[in-house]
Design an enzyme around this catalytic site. Sequence first.
Site, PDB file in Angstrom:
ATOM      1  CG  ASP A 153      40.974  62.664  -6.473  1.00 53.21           C
ATOM      2  OD1 ASP A 153      41.436  63.419  -7.344  1.00 53.21           O
ATOM      3  OD2 ASP A 153      40.947  62.973  -5.255  1.00 53.21           O
ATOM      4  CB  THR A 185      44.359  63.448  -8.324  1.00 55.43           C
ATOM      5  OG1 THR A 185      44.985  63.825  -7.098  1.00 55.43           O
ATOM      6  CG2 THR A 185      45.345  62.660  -9.159  1.00 55.43           C
ATOM      7  CG  ASP A 186      39.407  61.882 -10.527  1.00 54.93           C
ATOM      8  OD1 ASP A 186      40.257  61.086 -10.946  1.00 54.93           O
ATOM      9  OD2 ASP A 186      38.435  61.537  -9.836  1.00 54.93           O
ATOM     10  CB  ILE A 187      40.231  68.543 -11.598  1.00 56.09           C
ATOM     11  CG1 ILE A 187      38.866  68.350 -10.913  1.00 56.09           C
ATOM     12  CG2 ILE A 187      40.256  69.830 -12.410  1.00 56.09           C
ATOM     13  CD1 ILE A 187      37.710  68.233 -11.856  1.00 56.09           C
ATOM     14  N   GLY A 190      42.269  65.194 -16.054  1.00 65.23           N
ATOM     15  CA  GLY A 190      41.456  65.603 -17.194  1.00 65.23           C
ATOM     16  C   GLY A 190      42.119  66.702 -18.002  1.00 65.23           C
TER      17      GLY A 190
END
Length: 414
Positions: A153, A185-187, A190
């Site tokens: 991220d 960015t990860d969220i 997802g």
Amino acid sequence: MTDSPPRAQPLAGLRVLDLSRVLAGPWASQILGDLGADVVKVERPGSGDDTRAWGPPYLQGADGQATRESAYFLCANRNKRSIAIDMASPEGQQQLQQLAAQADIVLENFKTGGLAQYGLDYASLNALNPRLIYCSITGFGQNGPYAARPGYDFLIQAMGGLMSITGVPDGEDGAGPQKVGVALTDILTGLYATIGILAALQERRHSGLGQHIDTALLDVQVAALANQASNYLVGGVVPRRMGNAHPSIVPYQSFPTADSDMILAIGNDGQFARFCQVAGHPQWAQDARFATNPQRVAHRSVLIPLLRQTTVMRTTAEWVSALEQADVPCGPVNRLDEVFADPQVQARGIQVDLPHPLGTVATVASPVRLSATPVQYRRPPPLLGQHTQEVLHDWLASQPADPSQSTQLAQATS
């Protein structure tokens, strides 16, 4: 008139084999679990998901002592069952292939091509289960010159442009690029992965076939630049860091008050005129430099100091009370303790406490509010390997369901 029977959760009956770890993949599978899917989280025996060790803090047990369940892991893994299987072993590979043959969805975030050696790549599993929807999450995607690189991220926030527009402006104290305070960015990845999975499920109703979903953190980060990316593509001007200010709306930023800071989010000229009335400076709304948003943007350097000289004369609570009555969007800059004490947050039930084998775990509720088929919090984040025997029985009917064996295995692998 009789009451209608309760409706099943939207994704009830779907099986998800989750080979992902850390955040982007687990965030997607947690959403699927919240919506009713049977999510089976595959973890390495002995260590499990990397984030199990990402602490402190750790969950406090019933005796008040810290456990080995990290807060990081707990945030993204409810409504799942954990199985501990070594995919590097022939037996583990066979078990996972058998599970994939019974699954509707496989979710993974290994390096591009990394699962082929285990016979767990899309081509191998599609041959076993043509209805399988296989979602891959990587840093840079399945093709291109960076495809083989690992992606995290923080790295992607930098490479994808987010850090270039986040932070104190050049020339001011503390200037320089900044990451966002959460792995955004990860969220977002997802969320996009979940959307792709739901779209593939809908398409499968017509074709009867699954497909491969290629989700990349870099793609998501660039897409999430939204108006900033459009500003560059349309206007040809590279956006710059502006701190808490907005490139196209004024005033739309934080302001100091007598005791803290507050946010003014004024989106139109009527709101600005009402703010000026409350602030005791109605003449600002008539000033040709400030009367319209384009003029306020052009004369930002003149207007903002005037506003700052005014906002410091009252406390945040005083401003919020007065401006809310005038229908001017504003609010405090809350710490997290203030967030969870906020009456609106409490009224919405955003904190959900779940019973856990080691005590009670506080989680943040799903923001998805469905009127007829609401999210159900069926399972707390699992212990490592807690459900291995149970899942093998449920999905494969290969072993008897023995809760005591599951407990013993969880203790042995945690």
